[in-house]
Design a protein around this motif. Sequence first.
Motif, PDB file in Angstrom:
ATOM      1  N   TYR A 179       0.839  -1.206   0.000  1.00 29.98           N
ATOM      2  CA  TYR A 179       0.000   0.000   0.000  1.00 29.98           C
ATOM      3  C   TYR A 179       0.872   1.255   0.000  1.00 29.98           C
ATOM      4  O   TYR A 179       0.666   2.182  -0.778  1.00 29.98           O
ATOM      5  CB  TYR A 179      -0.913  -0.029   1.236  1.00 29.98           C
ATOM      6  CG  TYR A 179      -1.682   1.243   1.463  1.00 29.98           C
ATOM      7  CD1 TYR A 179      -2.869   1.490   0.768  1.00 29.98           C
ATOM      8  CD2 TYR A 179      -1.237   2.202   2.367  1.00 29.98           C
ATOM      9  CE1 TYR A 179      -3.581   2.661   0.979  1.00 29.98           C
ATOM     10  CE2 TYR A 179      -1.944   3.374   2.571  1.00 29.98           C
ATOM     11  CZ  TYR A 179      -3.115   3.600   1.878  1.00 29.98           C
ATOM     12  OH  TYR A 179      -3.810   4.761   2.073  1.00 29.98           O
TER      13      TYR A 179
ATOM     14  N   LYS B 138     -11.803   2.329  -4.313  1.00 28.04           N
ATOM     15  CA  LYS B 138     -11.104   1.560  -3.279  1.00 28.04           C
ATOM     16  C   LYS B 138     -11.214   0.051  -3.550  1.00 28.04           C
ATOM     17  O   LYS B 138     -10.296  -0.708  -3.265  1.00 28.04           O
ATOM     18  CB  LYS B 138     -11.665   1.888  -1.881  1.00 28.04           C
ATOM     19  CG  LYS B 138     -11.528   3.355  -1.480  1.00 28.04           C
ATOM     20  CD  LYS B 138     -10.081   3.825  -1.447  1.00 28.04           C
ATOM     21  CE  LYS B 138      -9.924   5.279  -1.078  1.00 28.04           C
ATOM     22  NZ  LYS B 138      -9.899   6.193  -2.201  1.00 28.04           N
TER      23      LYS B 138
ATOM     24  N   ALA C  27      -7.929  -2.201  -3.912  1.00 27.15           N
ATOM     25  CA  ALA C  27      -7.761  -3.381  -3.049  1.00 27.15           C
ATOM     26  C   ALA C  27      -7.428  -4.610  -3.897  1.00 27.15           C
ATOM     27  O   ALA C  27      -6.511  -5.370  -3.564  1.00 27.15           O
ATOM     28  CB  ALA C  27      -9.022  -3.610  -2.229  1.00 27.15           C
TER      29      ALA C  27
ATOM     30  N   SER D 179      -8.325  -7.282   0.805  1.00 27.22           N
ATOM     31  CA  SER D 179      -9.765  -7.049   0.827  1.00 27.22           C
ATOM     32  C   SER D 179     -10.038  -5.547   0.889  1.00 27.22           C
ATOM     33  O   SER D 179      -9.164  -4.755   1.258  1.00 27.22           O
ATOM     34  CB  SER D 179     -10.399  -7.737   2.033  1.00 27.22           C
ATOM     35  OG  SER D 179      -9.984  -7.076   3.225  1.00 27.22           O
ATOM     36  N   ARG D 180     -11.253  -5.179   0.569  1.00 24.77           N
ATOM     37  CA  ARG D 180     -11.684  -3.773   0.645  1.00 24.77           C
ATOM     38  C   ARG D 180     -11.543  -3.274   2.079  1.00 24.77           C
ATOM     39  O   ARG D 180     -11.136  -2.137   2.319  1.00 24.77           O
ATOM     40  CB  ARG D 180     -13.133  -3.680   0.150  1.00 24.77           C
ATOM     41  CG  ARG D 180     -13.799  -2.319   0.271  1.00 24.77           C
ATOM     42  CD  ARG D 180     -13.319  -1.370  -0.815  1.00 24.77           C
ATOM     43  NE  ARG D 180     -14.077  -0.143  -0.830  1.00 24.77           N
ATOM     44  CZ  ARG D 180     -13.961   0.854   0.035  1.00 24.77           C
ATOM     45  NH1 ARG D 180     -13.127   0.762   1.040  1.00 24.77           N
ATOM     46  NH2 ARG D 180     -14.683   1.953  -0.097  1.00 24.77           N
TER      47      ARG D 180
ATOM     48  N   LEU E  50      -7.905  -2.573   2.951  1.00 24.95           N
ATOM     49  CA  LEU E  50      -7.484  -1.308   2.332  1.00 24.95           C
ATOM     50  C   LEU E  50      -8.001  -0.128   3.148  1.00 24.95           C
ATOM     51  O   LEU E  50      -7.263   0.842   3.374  1.00 24.95           O
ATOM     52  CB  LEU E  50      -7.979  -1.208   0.886  1.00 24.95           C
ATOM     53  CG  LEU E  50      -7.556   0.078   0.169  1.00 24.95           C
ATOM     54  CD1 LEU E  50      -6.050   0.121  -0.045  1.00 24.95           C
ATOM     55  CD2 LEU E  50      -8.274   0.233  -1.161  1.00 24.95           C
TER      56      LEU E  50
END
Length: 195
Positions: free
Chosen positions: A156, A172, A176, A182-183, A186
Motif C-alpha cells: 500500500y 477503493k 484493493a 480485501s476492501r 485497504l
Amino acid sequence: MLHDIEEKLRAHIEKIVPLTDQEFEFISGHFTVKNYKKRELIIQSGESVPYLYFVISGLLMLSHNDDQGKQHIVSFAMEDWWETDTLAWFTQTKASMSLQCLEDTIVYCLSLPQYRALCAGIRKMEHFFLEKSNAGHIGAQRRILSFLTSNAKERYEQLLKRYPSLYQRVSKTLLAAYLGVSRETLSRLYHSSGK
C-alpha cells in the motif's frame, strides 16, 4: 485540439530522443487518435488486439479474469503511459486480458505493422521503444517482488509513494484488488496512514 494532442506525443517522445519537425511528421502519421467513454472496453479477452495504446488523457485498467471468474488487476495506465495486452499484440494472438476505461479516455493507437515501420523508418524510435520497454520490465519486476516480499501495508505504501494520484482516481475496491487485499483491509491501511 489535435495540435495539443500531437504536442503531448511529441513531448513524451522527446523526453528520450530529440526530433526534427520532419521526423515528428513521419511519426505522427503512424498513429490514430481514438476516444473512449468511461467503462468502455478497448480490449476484450478472447479477441484480437490491434493496437498498442498511448494514453493522452484518461485512465485505463488492464485485468485478467481467471477460470473462477475472479478479476486480477495487472496494471493501471494514466496520462503519458503505454498499455496493451503485450503478448497478444506482439504475437498477434487472442487477448488473455481486458483493457477498460475507468474515465473518458483519449488514446493514440499504434498497430504492430505501424510500430515496425516506425522503428525501421527512424532508428531513434527503436531507441525510444527500447527505453519504454525497459521501464515496463522494471515496473513489472518491482510489482512481482513487492508481492513476493512485502506485506499488505508495505505494498500500500509503495503504491501511494509511486502513484499518489491513483487514490483520487480509482475506486477503493479496484485498488484493493490491485494490491491483493480485501476492501476492508485497504480501508484500515488508508485510515492508519492518516489519509
